[in-house]
Design an enzyme around this catalytic site. Structure first.
Site, PDB file in Angstrom:
ATOM      1  N   CYS A  85       0.845  -1.191   0.000  1.00  0.00           N
ATOM      2  CA  CYS A  85       0.000   0.000   0.000  1.00  0.00           C
ATOM      3  C   CYS A  85       0.886   1.248   0.000  1.00  0.00           C
ATOM      4  CB  CYS A  85      -0.936   0.098   1.191  1.00  0.00           C
ATOM      5  SG  CYS A  85      -2.051  -1.287   1.386  1.00  0.00           S
TER       6      CYS A  85
ATOM      7  N   ARG B  26       3.974  -0.284  -4.894  1.00  0.00           N
ATOM      8  CA  ARG B  26       3.766  -0.840  -3.545  1.00  0.00           C
ATOM      9  C   ARG B  26       2.427  -1.549  -3.397  1.00  0.00           C
ATOM     10  NH1 ARG B  26       7.184   1.441   0.565  1.00  0.00           N
ATOM     11  NH2 ARG B  26       5.686   0.528   1.994  1.00  0.00           N
TER      12      ARG B  26
ATOM     13  N   GLU C  29       7.512 -15.157 -10.070  1.00  0.00           N
ATOM     14  CA  GLU C  29       6.951 -13.866  -9.665  1.00  0.00           C
ATOM     15  C   GLU C  29       6.361 -13.085 -10.825  1.00  0.00           C
ATOM     16  OE1 GLU C  29       9.294 -11.821  -6.015  1.00  0.00           O
ATOM     17  OE2 GLU C  29      10.531 -12.252  -7.749  1.00  0.00           O
TER      18      GLU C  29
ATOM     19  N   TRP D  71      -2.964  -2.583  -1.483  1.00  0.00           N
ATOM     20  CA  TRP D  71      -2.703  -4.019  -1.654  1.00  0.00           C
ATOM     21  C   TRP D  71      -3.541  -4.689  -0.591  1.00  0.00           C
ATOM     22  CZ3 TRP D  71      -0.780  -8.192   1.131  1.00  0.00           C
ATOM     23  CH2 TRP D  71      -0.329  -9.284   0.375  1.00  0.00           C
TER      24      TRP D  71
ATOM     25  N   GLU E  66      16.729 -18.474  -6.441  1.00  0.00           N
ATOM     26  CA  GLU E  66      16.418 -17.103  -6.835  1.00  0.00           C
ATOM     27  C   GLU E  66      15.937 -17.060  -8.293  1.00  0.00           C
ATOM     28  OE1 GLU E  66      15.782 -14.490  -5.389  1.00  0.00           O
ATOM     29  OE2 GLU E  66      16.145 -12.840  -6.760  1.00  0.00           O
TER      30      GLU E  66
ATOM     31  N   HIS F 116      15.750 -37.301  -6.011  1.00  0.00           N
ATOM     32  CA  HIS F 116      14.939 -37.832  -4.911  1.00  0.00           C
ATOM     33  C   HIS F 116      13.472 -37.449  -5.043  1.00  0.00           C
ATOM     34  CE1 HIS F 116      18.584 -39.201  -2.963  1.00  0.00           C
ATOM     35  NE2 HIS F 116      19.108 -38.041  -3.302  1.00  0.00           N
TER      36      HIS F 116
ATOM     37  N   ASN G  37      -1.929   2.395   6.009  1.00  0.00           N
ATOM     38  CA  ASN G  37      -1.125   1.212   5.673  1.00  0.00           C
ATOM     39  C   ASN G  37      -0.946   0.411   6.954  1.00  0.00           C
ATOM     40  OD1 ASN G  37      -0.744   2.189   3.151  1.00  0.00           O
ATOM     41  ND2 ASN G  37       1.445   2.624   3.383  1.00  0.00           N
ATOM     42  N   GLY G  38      -0.959  -0.906   6.839  1.00  0.00           N
ATOM     43  CA  GLY G  38      -0.736  -1.745   8.015  1.00  0.00           C
ATOM     44  C   GLY G  38      -1.978  -2.562   8.322  1.00  0.00           C
TER      45      GLY G  38
ATOM     46  N   LYS H 119      12.270 -15.673  -9.451  1.00  0.00           N
ATOM     47  CA  LYS H 119      12.091 -14.581 -10.425  1.00  0.00           C
ATOM     48  C   LYS H 119      11.095 -14.983 -11.493  1.00  0.00           C
ATOM     49  CE  LYS H 119      13.254 -11.976  -8.693  1.00  0.00           C
ATOM     50  NZ  LYS H 119      13.838 -11.802  -7.433  1.00  0.00           N
TER      51      LYS H 119
ATOM     52  N   LYS I 142       5.728  -4.914  -3.186  1.00  0.00           N
ATOM     53  CA  LYS I 142       7.164  -4.696  -3.073  1.00  0.00           C
ATOM     54  C   LYS I 142       7.649  -4.875  -1.645  1.00  0.00           C
ATOM     55  CE  LYS I 142      11.221  -3.448  -4.467  1.00  0.00           C
ATOM     56  NZ  LYS I 142      11.989  -4.610  -4.969  1.00  0.00           N
TER      57      LYS I 142
HETATM   58  C1  G6P Z   1       8.458  -9.155  -0.929  1.00  0.00           C
HETATM   59  C2  G6P Z   1       9.060  -8.768  -2.262  1.00  0.00           C
HETATM   60  C3  G6P Z   1      10.337  -9.567  -2.497  1.00  0.00           C
HETATM   61  C4  G6P Z   1      11.302  -9.344  -1.335  1.00  0.00           C
HETATM   62  C5  G6P Z   1      10.663  -9.684   0.012  1.00  0.00           C
HETATM   63  C6  G6P Z   1      11.514  -9.213   1.167  1.00  0.00           C
HETATM   64  O1  G6P Z   1       7.984 -10.454  -1.007  1.00  0.00           O
HETATM   65  O2  G6P Z   1       8.137  -8.994  -3.320  1.00  0.00           O
HETATM   66  O3  G6P Z   1      10.944  -9.129  -3.697  1.00  0.00           O
HETATM   67  O4  G6P Z   1      12.422 -10.141  -1.535  1.00  0.00           O
HETATM   68  O5  G6P Z   1       9.406  -9.025   0.137  1.00  0.00           O
HETATM   69  O6  G6P Z   1      11.581  -7.815   1.116  1.00  0.00           O
HETATM   70  P1  G6P Z   1      12.721  -6.945   1.778  1.00  0.00           P
HETATM   71  O7  G6P Z   1      12.330  -5.528   1.509  1.00  0.00           O
HETATM   72  O8  G6P Z   1      12.720  -7.286   3.233  1.00  0.00           O
HETATM   73  O9  G6P Z   1      14.006  -7.328   1.128  1.00  0.00           O
END
Ligand code: G6P
Length: 617
Positions: A2, A27, A497, A76, A490, A513, A102-103, A494, A612
């Protein structure tokens, strides 16, 4: 998670708020809304489900909102689906007070009942509306002005909040507050612009006040100029420092790029150079980390490191575990912050917790560091956002210095996190077992990596064309051994996502396995196989996949000719010492995910359901 932007000043608020919302859209982007107090003393609210462009269209149709005091939000969803009715701002029963939040208000059910008993009904499914109604109800008692009503309401709230509140009864005042969610107030000569994120402020000013938890700011603009009063929710006045924002407008503009993610991938050579600047003393074979120098002795004597974070930051942590054990010869383990915080973790003397976070605001990571701190651990931050909550609550830390990251899928922050963890491992290793020459050799190679990344980035078009051949496949595997296992995780994350392709990353040997059962004709299997101690074993695993019809996409060393007989597609990376290889091998995976998402027609910077920065549990 948000975004909030709020303005009080002399200019028309609506345009300014919409511009701010667009900068915050990364966000959260499932619904948005704006409230402005008109010169006639009327509070107007317009909300819309969907992107900010939908809100703009609605404003175009129904007429714009005149006035120079307003609040806005991009959402969000947590409580309640992303409908117009659930979108912020929410208003009180009189319709004269509006709030964005927010929160999460954790005790919203109890508060909703309290309000119902007083005859105040909520009309949305959100936790936020309860707070708007509560402020209104307290204001209506006649005992409080807007600031007092906000303070009194927040004393009743458990949970996390960053809020901005306006009232048609006090049209020259705005009240903002925070606990657990960021809130920054930008100061100009004639106005205040408050936001949850510096990117909505930097176009207007770089002078800011950052609120701490449980603090409230009353912002007013009148004939005599601007005034700010900061207090606690118990109405104790607190002093505040005006700080200078460390980001520039250029850093948050898209420039020539189609997407922020691509921009951030492409600017990684510069990001890495910035992350290394001033931190390398090759002659002495030393790493210079000012932010932790005071604690160097504790770190050298530490018996155990716990690396924690979520998402991509957790993957960086896992790499940190390999780096710490390998280079610093110290026991290290990686924990999901969300698990660690509730696990009754054992913290013995000599435990150091490293909290890794791009935003510095991730709720679980913050909670994990508080838990570790309470139990007596030394806590370090590896954080990108300067001045963020995690950076302020840790004993010491090392900033990434890679600049703001806007793309929801993290790229340059991962590179920065791995770089800083490598530096930390060398910093400690040099004081334990590594000689000056060994460290110098690593540092020399580290310094060369930005140029080497540049050469990997040149394969972008080739990667795009190769991805096109397999982009219709819905199941992928990413495999790696040793340092490349976290990179495989990772790479898979990616792809998931942003392209919504199902992908799994795992240690290459683990494939046998169970997951090997998934492999069928043409299934894309990405192997991280640069030259290194486990190269031959990786080749054996590649053969196992080929024998079952899998299509091999290999990340291999530049001069590796042997791989050609096994792989259908090869993306090349320069040869470097094994601990540094992830800094290069992750780059083709970022490009692969990017091109796959674009080819599948997805909005790369606003992937569905993601946020984000996850500031709720
Ligand atoms: C969210 C984002 C990820 C990020 C994670 C941790 O899930 O979409 O891209 O890696 O949060 O965020 P931070 O700001 O703590 O690295």
């Amino acid at each position: 998670m948000c975004g909030i932007v709020a303005y009080i000043g002399t200019k028309p608020a609506e345009a300014l708020l919409l511009e701010g919302l667009k900068r915050l859209e990364y966000r959260g982007y499932d619904s948005a809304g704006v409230a402005v107090i008109g010169a006639d003393g009327v509070l107007n609210v317009v909300r819309a489900a969907g992107r900010i462009s939908v809100l703009e269209e609605k404003l175009d149709e129904r007429g714009h909102l005149p006035g120079s005091v307003g609040i806005a939000h991009t959402r969000w969803a947590t409580h309640g689906s992303p409908t117009e009715n659930n979108a912020h701002p929410h208003v009180d029963a009189s319709g004269r007070i509006a709030l964005v939040h927010n929160g999460i208000i954790e005790n919203y059910t109890a508060l909703r009942k309290y309000l119902a008993d007083k005859g105040v009904e909520c009309v949305s499914e959100t936790d936020t509306e309860v707070l708007a109604k509560l402020i209104g109800q307290l204001h209506a008692t006649g005992h409080f002005d807007l600031e007092g009503a906000v303070q009194a309401a927040l004393r009743e709230v458990t949970g996390a909040y960053a809020i901005a509140v306006i009232s048609a009864d006090e049209p020259d005042v705005m009240v903002v507050a925070r606990k657990g969610s960021p809130m920054i107030i930008g100061l100009t000569d004639h106005s205040f612009i408050a936001a949850s994120d510096a990117s909505a402020i930097v176009a207007h000013t770089t002078q800011v006040v950052t609120l701490d938890d449980y603090q409230v700011a009353r912002l007013s603009v009148g004939k005599d100029g601007c005034d700010i009063r900061t207090s606690t929710i118990d109405n104790v006045t607190v002093s505040r420092d005006v700080e200078e924002l460390e980001i520039s407008l250029e850093q948050i503009e898209l420039g020539e790029y189609a997407h922020y993610m691509l921009k951030e991938i492409m600017e990684q050579p510069r990001a890495l150079t910035n992350a290394l600047r001033g931190r390398i003393d090759k002659r002495e074979g030393r790493v210079v980390l000012g932010g932790i120098s005071e604690y160097a002795r504790d770190l050298v004597r530490a018996r155990r490191f716990i690396l924690t974070g979520q998402g991509t930051a957790w993957h960086a942590g896992l790499l940190g575990e390999y780096l710490f054990e390998d280079l610093a010869k110290v026991p290290a383990e990686t924990e999901y912050a969300s698990e660690f915080r509730y696990r009754n973790p054992i913290i013995e003397d000599g435990t150091v917790l490293v909290a890794i976070s791009q935003s510095g605001e991730t709720a679980d990571t913050l909670a994990a560091l508080r838990e570790a701190k309470d139990r007596g651990a030394r806590v370090l931050g590896v954080v990108n956002a300067v001045g963020s909550t995690i950076s302020r609550e840790t004993d010491a830390g090392v900033y990434l210095h890679v600049g703001p990251e806007i793309g929801v899928a993290s790229t340059k922050a991962f590179l920065g996190q791995v770089t800083v963890l490598t530096l930390l491992a060398l910093f400690i290793g040099r004081r334990r077992y590594l000689g000056a020459d060994d460290v110098s050799r690593y540092l020399e190679q580290l310094e060369a990596i930005p140029d080497q990344i540049e050469s990997v980035l040149k394969q972008s078009d080739y990667i795009r064309d190769e991805v096109a051949k397999v982009v219709d496949r819905n199941n992928w595997l990413f495999l790696g051994r040793g340092y490349h296992y976290p990179v495989a995780l990772e790479g898979a994350l990616k792809l998931k996502e942003i392209s919504y392709i199902h992908a799994e990353g795992m240690p290459a040997a683990e494939m046998k396995h169970g997951p090997i059962a998934l492999i069928d004709e043409g299934m894309p299997v990405v192997f991280l196989a640069p030259h290194g101690s486990q190269y031959d074993k990786a080749i054996s695993n590649i053969e196992e996949v080929r024998a079952r019809g899998g299509r091999i996409i290999a990340i291999a060393s530049e001069n590796d000719t042997r791989i050609e007989q096994y792989a259908d597609t090869i993306f090349r990376v320069p040869d470097v010492a094994e601990p540094l290889q992830p800094l290069l091998s992750v780059i083709p995976l970022q490009l692969l995910a990017y091109h796959a998402a674009v080819q599948r027609g997805h909005d790369v910077d606003k992937p569905r359901n993601l946020a984000k920065s996850v500031t709720v549990e």
